[in-house]
Design an enzyme around this catalytic site. Structure first.
Site, PDB file in Angstrom:
ATOM      1  N   GLY A   1      48.918  61.319  56.591  1.00  0.00           N
ATOM      2  CA  GLY A   1      48.781  61.162  58.037  1.00  0.00           C
ATOM      3  C   GLY A   1      49.571  62.187  58.818  1.00  0.00           C
ATOM      4  O   GLY A   1      49.511  62.217  60.051  1.00  0.00           O
ATOM      5  N   GLY A   2      50.300  63.037  58.133  1.00  0.00           N
ATOM      6  CA  GLY A   2      51.086  64.078  58.783  1.00  0.00           C
ATOM      7  C   GLY A   2      50.339  65.389  58.864  1.00  0.00           C
ATOM      8  O   GLY A   2      49.243  65.551  58.315  1.00  0.00           O
ATOM      9  N   VAL A   3      50.955  66.366  59.521  1.00  0.00           N
ATOM     10  CA  VAL A   3      50.288  67.647  59.726  1.00  0.00           C
ATOM     11  C   VAL A   3      50.128  68.423  58.426  1.00  0.00           C
ATOM     12  O   VAL A   3      49.113  69.104  58.209  1.00  0.00           O
ATOM     13  CB  VAL A   3      51.035  68.487  60.789  1.00  0.00           C
ATOM     14  CG1 VAL A   3      52.448  68.831  60.332  1.00  0.00           C
ATOM     15  CG2 VAL A   3      50.258  69.753  61.128  1.00  0.00           C
TER      16      VAL A   3
ATOM     17  N   LEU B   1      47.752  56.557  50.351  1.00  0.00           N
ATOM     18  CA  LEU B   1      48.402  55.427  49.695  1.00  0.00           C
ATOM     19  C   LEU B   1      49.176  54.646  50.748  1.00  0.00           C
ATOM     20  O   LEU B   1      50.108  55.180  51.360  1.00  0.00           O
ATOM     21  CB  LEU B   1      49.354  55.904  48.605  1.00  0.00           C
ATOM     22  CG  LEU B   1      48.752  56.698  47.448  1.00  0.00           C
ATOM     23  CD1 LEU B   1      49.861  57.132  46.483  1.00  0.00           C
ATOM     24  CD2 LEU B   1      47.707  55.882  46.707  1.00  0.00           C
TER      25      LEU B   1
ATOM     26  N   CYS C   1      61.254  57.341  54.079  1.00  0.00           N
ATOM     27  CA  CYS C   1      60.205  56.940  55.008  1.00  0.00           C
ATOM     28  C   CYS C   1      60.146  55.438  55.243  1.00  0.00           C
ATOM     29  O   CYS C   1      59.688  54.982  56.287  1.00  0.00           O
ATOM     30  CB  CYS C   1      58.848  57.426  54.484  1.00  0.00           C
ATOM     31  SG  CYS C   1      58.371  56.706  52.886  1.00  0.00           S
TER      32      CYS C   1
ATOM     33  N   CYS D   1      58.972  58.480  44.074  1.00  0.00           N
ATOM     34  CA  CYS D   1      57.635  58.331  44.655  1.00  0.00           C
ATOM     35  C   CYS D   1      56.704  59.402  44.098  1.00  0.00           C
ATOM     36  O   CYS D   1      55.563  59.108  43.697  1.00  0.00           O
ATOM     37  CB  CYS D   1      57.706  58.402  46.172  1.00  0.00           C
ATOM     38  SG  CYS D   1      56.130  58.121  46.993  1.00  0.00           S
TER      39      CYS D   1
ATOM     40  N   SER E   1      49.700  67.498  55.077  1.00  0.00           N
ATOM     41  CA  SER E   1      48.586  67.102  54.219  1.00  0.00           C
ATOM     42  C   SER E   1      47.250  67.230  54.940  1.00  0.00           C
ATOM     43  O   SER E   1      46.218  67.482  54.318  1.00  0.00           O
ATOM     44  CB  SER E   1      48.786  65.675  53.699  1.00  0.00           C
ATOM     45  OG  SER E   1      48.904  64.744  54.759  1.00  0.00           O
TER      46      SER E   1
ATOM     47  N   ALA F   1      45.951  64.230  48.832  1.00  0.00           N
ATOM     48  CA  ALA F   1      46.847  63.131  49.209  1.00  0.00           C
ATOM     49  C   ALA F   1      47.161  63.272  50.684  1.00  0.00           C
ATOM     50  O   ALA F   1      47.850  64.212  51.089  1.00  0.00           O
ATOM     51  CB  ALA F   1      48.125  63.186  48.378  1.00  0.00           C
TER      52      ALA F   1
END
Length: 346
Positions: free
Chosen positions: A9-11, A32, A197, A100, A13, A6
């Site tokens: 877009g962050g560091v 997603l 978020c 979520c 994951s 998953a």
């Protein structure tokens, strides 16, 4: 193995994808797309929208892995944003990250991973999954400051068995960023996402007001006897235990929210109760048939409270009174292990 990662877009994951790739697994990155609120999708601290999707794609390109973007906006709006607004309108305090995780990341995404023939779903959550005598167990992360076990209490035993959490043993975030730099990932210094978020400019009441305007209508601030102490600009701006925005009642805390009369009830600091009821229980052990001793966390960032848990009755009896906020999670621990939990009842 074939593993779906998953990728938000962050560091975190991104490092997970890199570690799985370096370990020799066939990695499929899936992002997603959860929302697109204009300003929110490009704002620092957001995730799963706008620039973050591009960042996830760039990381996948750097690693040479497959990457897919799935439109999950409708599901996210129904399961998370809708629940978020409904909860505030009902006078409770939601935990959108739990919803979520529960419905999308370990619900829809996990189903997709299995459909793709993957043997596991890996995420960037800071928790540890350990194999015990009766199957997979959920434990707190090595880095207590980053531990996210409270947010994952609703993960089922079957989902936990399928999930992998490579960052759970990392000593701290600096070590994760160092791994990202070592792998040459373009997000190595990217700022962390915030808890909520999907909230533009940090104004969650604006979203609630659009979906449930009655939750942002003015009302009264009263004490336990019903004496009016002041006014407020919407129950959505308050949660049990809050001591801010109380005007003439400054120095007290919110002890109850009365949505039917749009009232905020306040009382002295130190107000609380020993018994807490919880609903929607999820057990990561066989449900105990008799009351047992453990510790519970009623908020994400607090010291666990010693308590007696009655699983059959859905109650927690604390050793010392605590002011619990309805809608938040009541998560039950034994040492580092998550035994189960539920949502605090009003």
């Amino acid at each position: 193995m074939r593993i779906v990662v998953a990728m938000s877009g962050g560091v975190d994951s991104s490092v997970v994808a890199g570690l799985m790739h370096e370990a020799g697994h066939e990695v499929i990155g899936v992002t997603l797309q959860l929302y697109d609120h204009g300003a929110a999708s490009g704002r620092k601290g957001a995730c799963c929208a706008g620039q973050d999707i591009h960042d996830a794609s760039n990381v996948a390109d750097r690693l040479g892995i497959a990457h897919y973007v799935i439109d999950a906006e409708a599901a996210f709006r129904a399961a998370v944003i809708g629940d978020f607004a409904d909860s505030y309108a009902a006078g409770t305090t939601p935990v959108p990250c739990v919803r979520c995780n529960q419905h999308l990341k370990f619900g829809d995404l996990l189903i997709l991973a299995r459909d793709l023939g993957a043997e596991a779903l890996a995420t960037g959550h800071y928790v540890r999954r350990e194999q015990g005598p009766e199957g997979a167990e959920l434990h707190t992360a090595a880095d207590a400051a980053r531990d996210q076990s409270w947010f994952l209490f609703a993960t089922t035993r079957d989902q936990l068995d399928y999930a992998r959490f490579p960052l759970g043993a990392m000593p701290d975030k600096a070590a994760v960023r160092a791994e990202a730099a070592r792998m040459g990932l373009p997000v190595a210094e990217k700022a962390d996402s915030q808890d909520i978020c999907f909230v533009p400019a940090g104004s969650y009441a604006d979203i609630v007001g659009r979906l449930r305007p009655e939750a942002t209508a003015p009302g009264e601030i009263v004490d336990a006897a019903g004496t009016v102490l002041g006014t407020h600009q919407g129950i959505a701006r308050y949660t049990v235990g809050q001591g801010k925005r109380l005007g003439a009642a400054s120095g007290q805390v919110v002890t109850r929210i009365d949505p039917a009369r749009r009232r905020i009830v306040v009382g002295p600091r130190g107000t609380g109760a020993r018994m807490v009821r919880f609903t929607e229980p999820n057990w990561l052990i066989d449900r105990p048939e008799t009351p047992f001793r453990a510790t519970v966390k009623l908020r994400a960032r607090e010291t666990p409270h010693p308590a007696t848990i009655d699983a059959a009755a859905g109650t927690v009896t604390l050793d010392e009174p605590v002011l619990a906020a309805p809608g938040q999670a009541c998560v039950i621990y034994r040492d580092s292990r998550v035994l189960g939990g539920g949502f605090i009842a009003a």
